[in-house]
Design an enzyme around this catalytic site. Structure first.
Site, short mmCIF file in Angstrom:
data_model
loop_
_atom_site.label_atom_id
_atom_site.label_comp_id
_atom_site.label_asym_id
_atom_site.label_seq_id
_atom_site.Cartn_x
_atom_site.Cartn_y
_atom_site.Cartn_z
N GLU A 1 -14.70 -2.59 -28.49
CA GLU A 1 -13.65 -3.60 -28.52
C GLU A 1 -12.97 -3.70 -27.15
OE1 GLU A 1 -9.72 -2.63 -29.61
OE2 GLU A 1 -10.36 -0.89 -30.77
N LYS A 53 -4.67 -11.57 -28.11
CA LYS A 53 -5.27 -10.57 -29.00
C LYS A 53 -5.90 -11.34 -30.15
CE LYS A 53 -4.03 -6.34 -31.50
NZ LYS A 53 -2.92 -5.42 -31.82
N VAL A 62 -10.66 -4.79 -33.81
CA VAL A 62 -11.73 -4.18 -34.60
C VAL A 62 -12.42 -5.23 -35.45
CG1 VAL A 62 -12.21 -2.59 -36.52
CG2 VAL A 62 -10.76 -1.85 -34.62
N ASP A 69 1.73 -6.08 -45.79
CA ASP A 69 1.24 -5.92 -44.42
C ASP A 69 0.02 -5.00 -44.41
OD1 ASP A 69 0.92 -5.93 -41.72
OD2 ASP A 69 2.90 -5.15 -41.23
N SER A 101 -3.93 -4.57 -42.40
CA SER A 101 -4.79 -5.02 -41.32
C SER A 101 -5.99 -5.79 -41.83
CB SER A 101 -5.26 -3.82 -40.50
OG SER A 101 -6.23 -4.22 -39.54
N ALA A 102 -6.36 -6.84 -41.09
CA ALA A 102 -7.58 -7.59 -41.39
C ALA A 102 -8.83 -6.76 -41.15
CB ALA A 102 -7.63 -8.86 -40.54
N ASP A 103 -8.69 -5.63 -40.47
CA ASP A 103 -9.85 -4.76 -40.24
C ASP A 103 -10.51 -4.37 -41.56
OD1 ASP A 103 -9.00 -4.83 -37.61
OD2 ASP A 103 -8.44 -2.71 -37.51
N LYS A 112 -4.26 5.18 -37.31
CA LYS A 112 -3.05 5.74 -36.70
C LYS A 112 -2.11 6.24 -37.78
CE LYS A 112 -3.21 3.06 -32.44
NZ LYS A 112 -4.48 2.35 -32.67
#
EC number: 4.2.1.70
Length: 312
Positions: A33, A94, A114, A146, A148-150, A167
């Site tokens: 990435e 981003k 990612v 909330d 992540s789209a990951d 994280k």
């Protein structure tokens, strides 16, 4: 996707000559990435790290393919000048998967996350991807939604993702539950404990472990035959290379409290907290971040080499 650098359409990636040649010859390639370089590391350290990460992939036996979008066109594998551009431009966007069509239509440039790196790598025919840590479910996601789209991207994309977990500012148990719900395969690399990025153990277990790069490659080969979706290989730092766990827990608590007091919400929470961590740890988190990315890149190179050696 045709590996041609000539007159690409917005939906077609430009492959660097080295990456195109490796893919055409069936040799191992590892995607990387670019958000880490553009937004995750300070300048000029990010430019040094870019070369180090690519060198680590080569040390593992594979060709590195750093991914970014330049002037609306996805690039899989960057020249030195293109890496310079990604590392130097403070206004680089981003780009997650949802942002790729906007960048393509408007001719914008950006670093890939990612989710978008995984998509572009898989479309190019790359089966292995190395990163630092995945996005995940944020704390209090029951109220904020909330996430992540990951996570959803990995449920739809067939490749190996080598990471150091997520994280630890995130809700790690909820993230693992979500990965399970999405049928994303998760294995620990020589561990049954899910790593917490800066620390070797997030406090959560993983059900399965692989003992070698060859085993990880075989797991992905089997997954690929069964159904679309990623195999996450969680690669912890050795205990003597992690951030001091006591310092980690103390700084995380302080950073989350500071974010709440500052009114940071949504996508602003993570950069706020990571900035606080860097300052409060005296820069120790930066050193750990680079260290774990290099380890992941080298392991990804070995997995890619083992995958390329498997019978078709």
């Amino acid at each position: 996707m045709t590996p041609s650098p000539h007159s690409p359409s917005p939906s077609t990636a430009v492959l660097s000559p080295e990456v195109a040649d490796a893919l055409a010859g069936g040799r191992p390639v590892v995607a990387l990435e670019s958000t880490l370089l553009a937004h995750g590391l300070p300048r000029p350290e990010n430019r040094t790290a870019a070369d180090q990460v690519e060198d680590a992939v080569r040390a593992g036996g594979a060709v590195p393919a750093t991914v970014a979008v330049l002037d609306g066109v996805p690039h899989v594998g960057l020249t030195a000048a293109e890496v310079d551009r990604v590392c130097a431009d403070p206004d680089l966007a981003k780009l997650g998967v949802r942002d790729l069509p906007i960048a393509a239509a408007l001719g914008r440039s950006g670093a890939t996350t990612v989710s978008s790196t995984a998509l572009l790598a898989a479309r190019a025919g790359i089966g292995v991807f190395a990163t630092g840590g995945l996005g995940g479910v944020h704390r209090h996601a029951g109220d904020t939604f909330d996430e992540s789209a990951d996570l959803t991207a990995l449920s739809r994309t067939s490749l190996v993702v080598v990471c150091a977990g997520v994280k630890s500012i995130l809700d790690v148990p909820a993230t693992l539950e979500r990965l399970e719900s999405l049928s994303v395969t998760v294995v620990g690399y020589r561990t049954h404990r899910f790593p917490g990025f800066y620390v070797a153990d997030s406090g959560s277990p993983v059900d399965w472990s692989v003992a070698s790069a060859a085993e990880a490659a075989r797991v992905f080969a089997a997954r690929r035959e069964l159904a679309p979706g990623a195999v996450v290989v969680a690669n912890p730092l050795p205990a003597d290379q992690q951030l001091d766990p006591g310092l980690h827990d103390r700084v995380i608590a302080d950073a989350l409290a500071a974010a709440d007091a500052a009114g940071a919400r949504g996508k602003d929470v993570t950069p706020f907290v990571l900035g606080h961590l860097h300052e409060a740890s005296g820069g120790a988190t930066l050193a750990v971040n680079v260290r774990l990315v290099l380890r992941n890149a080298e392991l990804a190179g070995r997995i890619a080499a083992e995958l390329a050696a498997l019978p078709c």
